[in-house]
Motif scaffolding. Structure first.
Motif, PDB file in Angstrom:
ATOM      1  N   ALA A   1       0.761  -1.122   0.095  1.00 16.23           N
ATOM      2  CA  ALA A   1       0.094  -0.003   0.001  1.00 16.23           C
ATOM      3  C   ALA A   1       0.919   1.299  -0.038  1.00 16.23           C
ATOM      4  O   ALA A   1       0.344   2.130  -0.748  1.00 16.23           O
ATOM      5  CB  ALA A   1      -0.837  -0.003   1.247  1.00 16.23           C
ATOM      6  N   CYS A   2       2.031   1.266   0.618  1.00 18.62           N
ATOM      7  CA  CYS A   2       2.717   2.408   0.719  1.00 18.62           C
ATOM      8  C   CYS A   2       3.492   2.630  -0.721  1.00 18.62           C
ATOM      9  O   CYS A   2       3.242   3.802  -1.185  1.00 18.62           O
ATOM     10  CB  CYS A   2       4.168   1.962   1.771  1.00 18.62           C
ATOM     11  N   VAL A   3       4.032   1.673  -1.379  1.00 18.65           N
ATOM     12  CA  VAL A   3       4.250   1.799  -2.683  1.00 18.65           C
ATOM     13  C   VAL A   3       3.384   2.347  -3.547  1.00 18.65           C
ATOM     14  O   VAL A   3       3.518   3.192  -4.232  1.00 18.65           O
ATOM     15  CB  VAL A   3       4.725   0.557  -3.262  1.00 18.65           C
ATOM     16  N   ALA A   4       2.092   1.839  -3.584  1.00 19.66           N
ATOM     17  CA  ALA A   4       1.259   2.324  -4.441  1.00 19.66           C
ATOM     18  C   ALA A   4       0.814   3.870  -4.010  1.00 19.66           C
ATOM     19  O   ALA A   4       0.339   4.377  -4.994  1.00 19.66           O
ATOM     20  CB  ALA A   4      -0.316   1.564  -4.035  1.00 19.66           C
ATOM     21  N   GLY A   5       0.772   4.388  -2.726  1.00 20.53           N
ATOM     22  CA  GLY A   5       0.380   5.632  -2.335  1.00 20.53           C
ATOM     23  C   GLY A   5       1.891   6.593  -2.967  1.00 20.53           C
ATOM     24  O   GLY A   5       1.655   7.516  -3.579  1.00 20.53           O
ATOM     25  N   LEU A   6       2.876   5.934  -3.094  1.00 12.90           N
ATOM     26  CA  LEU A   6       4.033   6.874  -3.544  1.00 12.90           C
ATOM     27  C   LEU A   6       3.894   6.897  -5.208  1.00 12.90           C
ATOM     28  O   LEU A   6       4.189   8.142  -5.769  1.00 12.90           O
ATOM     29  CB  LEU A   6       5.462   6.105  -3.321  1.00 12.90           C
ATOM     30  N   ILE A   7       3.104   5.765  -5.717  1.00 15.88           N
ATOM     31  CA  ILE A   7       2.966   6.129  -7.186  1.00 15.88           C
ATOM     32  C   ILE A   7       1.955   7.111  -7.585  1.00 15.88           C
ATOM     33  O   ILE A   7       2.190   8.010  -8.357  1.00 15.88           O
ATOM     34  CB  ILE A   7       2.462   4.702  -7.842  1.00 15.88           C
ATOM     35  N   VAL A   8       0.945   7.230  -6.648  1.00 15.08           N
ATOM     36  CA  VAL A   8      -0.065   8.250  -6.864  1.00 15.08           C
ATOM     37  C   VAL A   8       0.585   9.596  -6.714  1.00 15.08           C
ATOM     38  O   VAL A   8       0.236  10.469  -7.108  1.00 15.08           O
ATOM     39  CB  VAL A   8      -1.345   7.968  -5.722  1.00 15.08           C
ATOM     40  N   CYS A   9       1.195   9.810  -5.618  1.00 11.33           N
ATOM     41  CA  CYS A   9       2.015  10.879  -5.150  1.00 11.33           C
ATOM     42  C   CYS A   9       2.737  11.378  -6.361  1.00 11.33           C
ATOM     43  O   CYS A   9       2.831  12.483  -6.784  1.00 11.33           O
ATOM     44  CB  CYS A   9       2.976  10.964  -4.096  1.00 11.33           C
ATOM     45  N   ALA A  10       3.625  10.651  -7.002  1.00 13.94           N
ATOM     46  CA  ALA A  10       4.197  10.730  -8.169  1.00 13.94           C
ATOM     47  C   ALA A  10       3.524  11.302  -9.162  1.00 13.94           C
ATOM     48  O   ALA A  10       3.900  12.007 -10.235  1.00 13.94           O
ATOM     49  CB  ALA A  10       5.335   9.653  -8.608  1.00 13.94           C
ATOM     50  N   THR A  11       2.326  10.621  -9.605  1.00 20.51           N
ATOM     51  CA  THR A  11       1.443  10.991 -10.788  1.00 20.51           C
ATOM     52  C   THR A  11       1.146  12.344 -10.724  1.00 20.51           C
ATOM     53  O   THR A  11       1.169  13.236 -11.859  1.00 20.51           O
ATOM     54  CB  THR A  11       0.217  10.113 -10.406  1.00 20.51           C
ATOM     55  N   THR A  12       0.840  13.005  -9.540  1.00 15.83           N
ATOM     56  CA  THR A  12       0.289  14.496  -9.585  1.00 15.83           C
ATOM     57  C   THR A  12       1.376  15.502  -9.041  1.00 15.83           C
ATOM     58  O   THR A  12       1.405  16.551  -9.216  1.00 15.83           O
ATOM     59  CB  THR A  12      -0.787  14.427  -8.621  1.00 15.83           C
ATOM     60  N   GLY A  13       2.496  14.825  -8.505  1.00 18.30           N
ATOM     61  CA  GLY A  13       3.538  15.616  -8.000  1.00 18.30           C
ATOM     62  C   GLY A  13       3.285  16.411  -6.816  1.00 18.30           C
ATOM     63  O   GLY A  13       4.021  17.323  -6.380  1.00 18.30           O
ATOM     64  N   MET A  14       2.066  15.915  -6.064  1.00 18.09           N
ATOM     65  CA  MET A  14       1.726  16.664  -4.970  1.00 18.09           C
ATOM     66  C   MET A  14       1.121  15.544  -4.017  1.00 18.09           C
ATOM     67  O   MET A  14       0.738  14.529  -4.287  1.00 18.09           O
ATOM     68  CB  MET A  14       0.783  17.738  -5.018  1.00 18.09           C
ATOM     69  N   GLY A  15       0.711  15.707  -2.648  1.00 16.57           N
ATOM     70  CA  GLY A  15       0.068  14.750  -1.868  1.00 16.57           C
ATOM     71  C   GLY A  15      -1.403  15.099  -1.802  1.00 16.57           C
ATOM     72  O   GLY A  15      -1.572  16.360  -1.518  1.00 16.57           O
ATOM     73  N   ALA A  16      -2.262  14.364  -2.007  1.00 17.02           N
ATOM     74  CA  ALA A  16      -3.745  14.574  -1.509  1.00 17.02           C
ATOM     75  C   ALA A  16      -4.244  13.842  -0.308  1.00 17.02           C
ATOM     76  O   ALA A  16      -3.702  12.489  -0.355  1.00 17.02           O
ATOM     77  CB  ALA A  16      -4.308  14.236  -2.958  1.00 17.02           C
ATOM     78  N   MET A  17      -4.811  14.250   0.250  1.00 23.58           N
ATOM     79  CA  MET A  17      -5.392  13.800   1.503  1.00 23.58           C
ATOM     80  C   MET A  17      -6.390  12.554   1.226  1.00 23.58           C
ATOM     81  O   MET A  17      -6.447  11.702   2.026  1.00 23.58           O
ATOM     82  CB  MET A  17      -6.108  14.628   2.340  1.00 23.58           C
TER      83      MET A  17
END
Lengths: 521, 376
Positions: B258-274
């Motif tokens: 789940a951690c890795v999947a979260g990092l992928i999402v973060c990299a997709t947008t270049g930001m963090g969404a809650m």
């Protein structure tokens, strides 16, 4: 004229009223591989307490399940209240007033007493439950039984004995005329048993028929009017209780000669290998002391609920111990869980192979290797499939487990082959003590002999073998020494040559504490 | 000669089917192929090279969380915290990077926190014996709360403000935008490749994780213990398996994925969404179950999870291509999930009678066996 005729008619009906409220004859019931009931006949009168007796597996419970419609019969006649029954099922039995009070109580422990009593036929007014009315009716029934239970208490908060009273109240609330009680006293204290007996006598006085199944023979003399004895799925005899004696009942129960062949090898009895001292674990394991020597098989006899399985589980570390020490080759073992026992070479072939012995949906290979994965994997946990296959194939060959290949799901094997899979799990580990709990239950004769041979091989190799069984001939045929348990205690010990079935049965039904202590000293 | 050849073919088929759960995987693969054909008919662009590249990239996160959920489901439990741990991972890493922490340290810290969450899940379920549904419902809510609190209840700014453009590009390429293999497509005026088939970095990450965790599950002691615990915890315990450690291991794998999947999402947008990863725990259940992992434990293989994740993404992608509105997409996908679980239940019920894995394929198999037997 007309009314006269009706009166005469009624009188005639009363004259011809059947003596028996239940008559079963020629009942047959087979399960795959076993003829559980073989041409059994059975009668119950109104207003009597009938004790149904027999050894474990004699067919008592099966017969009662046929009477209460849980199992359909293969053939035979059932007459209830004089009416011959055709299609007979649980619903029909209930309508006729047959109620069974199970060994394990069947109640919703989070609901109240009244809610349980009226479960499935709740009283309502325009679709809304009438709680007060149900409580009042429940109170009335409980009052009739003369027991002090508040119908609004939650069943789970009651003692087991009280829960049993609620079950009886429930049976009365549907006006059951025929009550079957299966081992009702197994969880009760002496005082609670008195209460139960008082209620049974009241039920009898009320003209109801009570069928009473119990392994505690001394109770039978006090409560039963008549006894019916079964053995090996057959009806043996029935007698009035006052015309018979306990020894006579026991001899009818064990009755048979040991006719099956038990392979037995004689070995020189060697040194002490295993010892259990002062083991206590719950109500069913009280102060157990036993020893195993090399070159012998120790049989543990007793009736169901004697605490034998609990004892093996406590030794193996499955259930927690209150106190007690375990020694292997003179060295004390600390066993906190099965893992510790296995590591030290003490293993258990459990009683219920589906529940405790096998992962039935996994393959035979995975089941056999499960406890020995540490042997066939490297330190990173990689399992060497080649050594695993070799190990599994070896035991399939040695134990002659019949299967298409080792990858089939274990559930697809026959009972005997499943049992061999459970046994072979433990052979790979070079165990020093092997405890078998009912290793031959539900498997065919040929497979039984193979299991006996296997135990003999272990014995020959100097491995300590302990063997729990409910089948008396098997215990007598295979063991070199026999320990008898009753009520969580050891109540007798015999060398193979000295034991007789009657003597063992006597010890196995020895529920009196003082007697047990006196005899075992 | 000819019969020899067919017999060898049959034996190969038999051996393939003998692998546990393979029957179900073959059935759903057939379903996947059928879906693809339908979508190609509905919209001829479905099989275009650039859509295929995109589709694979869409599958990757579903596969990763599918692996996560499959591990836990095979032990006979469930992990509802997967989506929230994705959110936590995404928000923690992004917040640190906007504050100028180098991605390597940000990722490492995030990973340790997520693994700790997995250990807590495992201990709550295995040692404290809480029902897994309740325990992970709790940690799900807590992890979501942590995702919200790390940046004071705001989504983060773009991470480039903290770590600079070049490092941001490297981070985004490593987890999402990087291409490994490209063919087809055209050069535009600026010399950039447009369209064409590419294998993007998430696909590589997913494959790497799959290879690792498939090896762990099918070839090691821990993997075997996971199946044994899910199949029959009592028997496993009596065989000396440490139930608590095994279940905890499964939850740790789940949290790490789940951690890795979260990092992928973060990299997709270049930001963090809650709200990153909202409901993903349930998508993960869907991917696992469609692929033949049983919610009752002890059954299923990770190859099935690949197919399950693929079916999930193909449905999303294909329905979108076919022009179906979001509402219709949801309804269709929901129906597919229910049908595949229903199939699982029916097969199990059937198998109790017939003791086989998949009635259809096994009837083929058994017929083959009878024939060889009668020949002998």
């Amino acid at each position: 004229m007309r009314s006269d005729a009706a009166v005469a008619d009624k009188a005639a009906r009363e004259r011809n009223a059947p003596e028996y409220i239940v008559e079963m004859s020629g009942i047959n019931k087979a399960f795959p591989g076993v003829q559980a009931l073989d041409n059994v006949s059975f009668q119950l009168r109104a207003g009597e307490v009938l004790a149904l007796l027999g050894e474990n597996g004699a067919g008592k419970s099966t017969l009662m399940k046929v009477l209460s419609g849980i199992y359909p019969r293969d053939s035979g006649e059932i007459i209830v209240f004089g009416a011959k029954q055709g299609e007979y099922n649980a619903k029909k039995a209930k309508e006729l007033g047959v109620a069974i009070i199970h060994q394990e109580l069947n109640m919703c422990s989070h609901l109240t007493v009244a809610e349980n009593i009226f479960l499935g036929r709740e009283l309502t007014k325009r679709g809304v439950l009438t709680q007060t009315e149900m409580n009042n009716k429940a109170r009335e029934i409980l009052g009739r039984l003369n027991v002090d239970i508040d119908p609004e208490t939650v069943v789970g908060d009651l003692a087991v004995s009280k829960q049993q009273m609620v079950e009886i109240a429930k049976a009365l609330s549907i006006d059951a005329r025929i009550l079957i009680m299966d081992e009702p006293t197994s969880a009760l204290t002496a005082k609670e048993i008195e209460d139960l007996f008082r209620i049974i006598r009241e039920l009898r006085a009320d003209g109801r028929g009570v069928i009473y199944i119990s392994h505690r023979l001394e109770e039978i003399g006090r409560i039963a009017d008549r006894v019916t004895i079964m053995r090996d799925g057959k009806y043996i005899t029935d007698m009035n209780n006052e015309d018979t004696t306990l020894p006579e009942i026991i001899s009818y129960m064990v009755g048979r000669e040991i006719k099956e062949k038990y392979p037995k090898i004689s070995c020189q009895r060697g040194g002490k290998i295993f010892e259990v001292r002062n083991l206590n674990a719950g109500l069913m394991v009280r102060n157990i002391n036993l020893e195993l020597y090399k070159g012998e098989i120790v049989g543990v006899a007793g009736l169901m609920g004697a605490g034998r399985t609990e004892m093996t589980r406590a030794v193996f570390g499955v259930d927690p111990k209150e106190s007690g020490q375990i020694f292997l080759n003179g060295k004390q073992l600390i066993i906190r869980g099965p893992f510790d026992a296995i590591k030290n070479g003490v293993v258990l072939v459990p009683e219920d192979r589906k529940k405790d012995g096998l992962c039935v949906r996994l393959s035979v290979r995975e089941n056999i290797s499960l406890p020995s994965l540490d042997i066939i994997s490297n330190r990173f946990g990689y399992v060497n499939l080649r050594s695993e296959r070799a190990m599994v194939e070896k035991y399939i060959r040695e134990l002659r487990i019949r299967l298409p290949h080792a990858e089939v799901e274990t559930v697809s094997l026959s009972g005997g082959n499943q049992q061999k899979v459970v046994v072979s799990k433990w052979l790979a580990r070079n165990s020093q003590v092997v405890i078998f709990d009912e290793p031959t239950r539900g498997i065919d004769v040929a497979a039984k002999v193979e299991i006996y041979n296997l135990m003999n091989d272990l014995k020959r190799n100097g491995i300590g073998v302990m063997f729990v069984s409910s089948e008396m001939p098997e215990i007598m045929g295979v063991s070199d020494r026999i320990i008898v348990m009753c009520d969580g205690r050891i109540t007798g010990e015999f060398m193979a040559g000295e034991a007789t079935q009657n003597e063992i049965m006597k010890r196995a039904t020895m529920f009196d504490d003082k007697l047990a202590v006196a005899e075992s000293v | 000669m000819n019969t020899d050849k067919t017999r060898r073919g049959k034996n190969y088929f038999k051996r393939l089917l003998a692998v546990r759960g393979m029957g179900q995987v073959i059935s759903v693969t057939i379903g996947l192929i059928a879906l693809c054909v339908v979508f190609q008919i509905l919209s001829s662009n479905f099989f275009s090279p650039d859509n295929m590249g995109n589709l694979l990239r869409q599958i990757a996160p579903y596969l990763i969380i599918g692996i996560a959920q499959s591990y836990v489901l095979i032990t006979g439990n469930i992990d509802l915290s997967i989506g929230s741990i994705m959110g936590m991972s995404s928000m923690m890493a992004a917040t640190m990077m906007t504050k100028g922490v180098h991605p390597v340290w940000a990722i490492l810290t995030t990973f340790i926190c997520c693994v700790a969450a997995g250990v807590i899940n495992g201990q709550l379920v295995a040692t404290c014996k809480l029902p897994p549904f309740i325990a992970t419902l709790g940690t799900m809510t807590i992890a979501r709360g942590i995702a919200q609190i790390v940046n004071n209840n705001h989504n983060t700014d773009t991470i480039s403000i903290g770590i600079g453009k070049a490092t941001t590009e490297a981070f985004k390429n490593f987890f999402y935008y990087g291409k490994i293999l490209t063919f087809g497509g055209k050069m535009d005026a600026g010399g950039n490749l447009i369209g064409g088939f590419s294998i993007y970095s998430p696909v590589i990450i997913a494959i790497a994780l799959w290879l690792l965790f498939n090896f762990l599950l099918s070839k090691t002691r821990t993997g075997r213990h996971i199946y044994a615990v899910g199949s029959n915890a009592d028997a496993a315990r009596l065989s000396g398996v440490n139930i608590s450690a095994t279940i905890t291991a499964a939850y740790v794998v789940s949290a790490a994925c789940a951690c890795v999947a979260g990092l992928i999402v973060c990299a997709t947008t270049g930001m963090g969404a809650m709200d990153t990863g909202n409901s993903y725990e349930l998508y993960a259940v869907a991917a696992s179950v469609i692929g033949g992992v049983s919610t009752l434990g002890g059954q299923g293989i990770l190859l099935g999870t690949v197919i399950g994740a693929a079916i999930w993404s193909v449905l999303q992608n294909g329905l979108q291509f076919a022009g179906a509105p979001v509402a219709i997409r949801n309804i269709v996908i929901g129906i597919i999930v229910v049908l595949s679980v229903l199939l699982d239940v029916l097969i199990r019920r059937g198998s109790q009678r017939r003791l086989t894995d998949t009635p259809f394929l096994n009837s083929l198999l058994n017929r083959g066996q009878e024939k060889t037997e009668s020949r002998v």
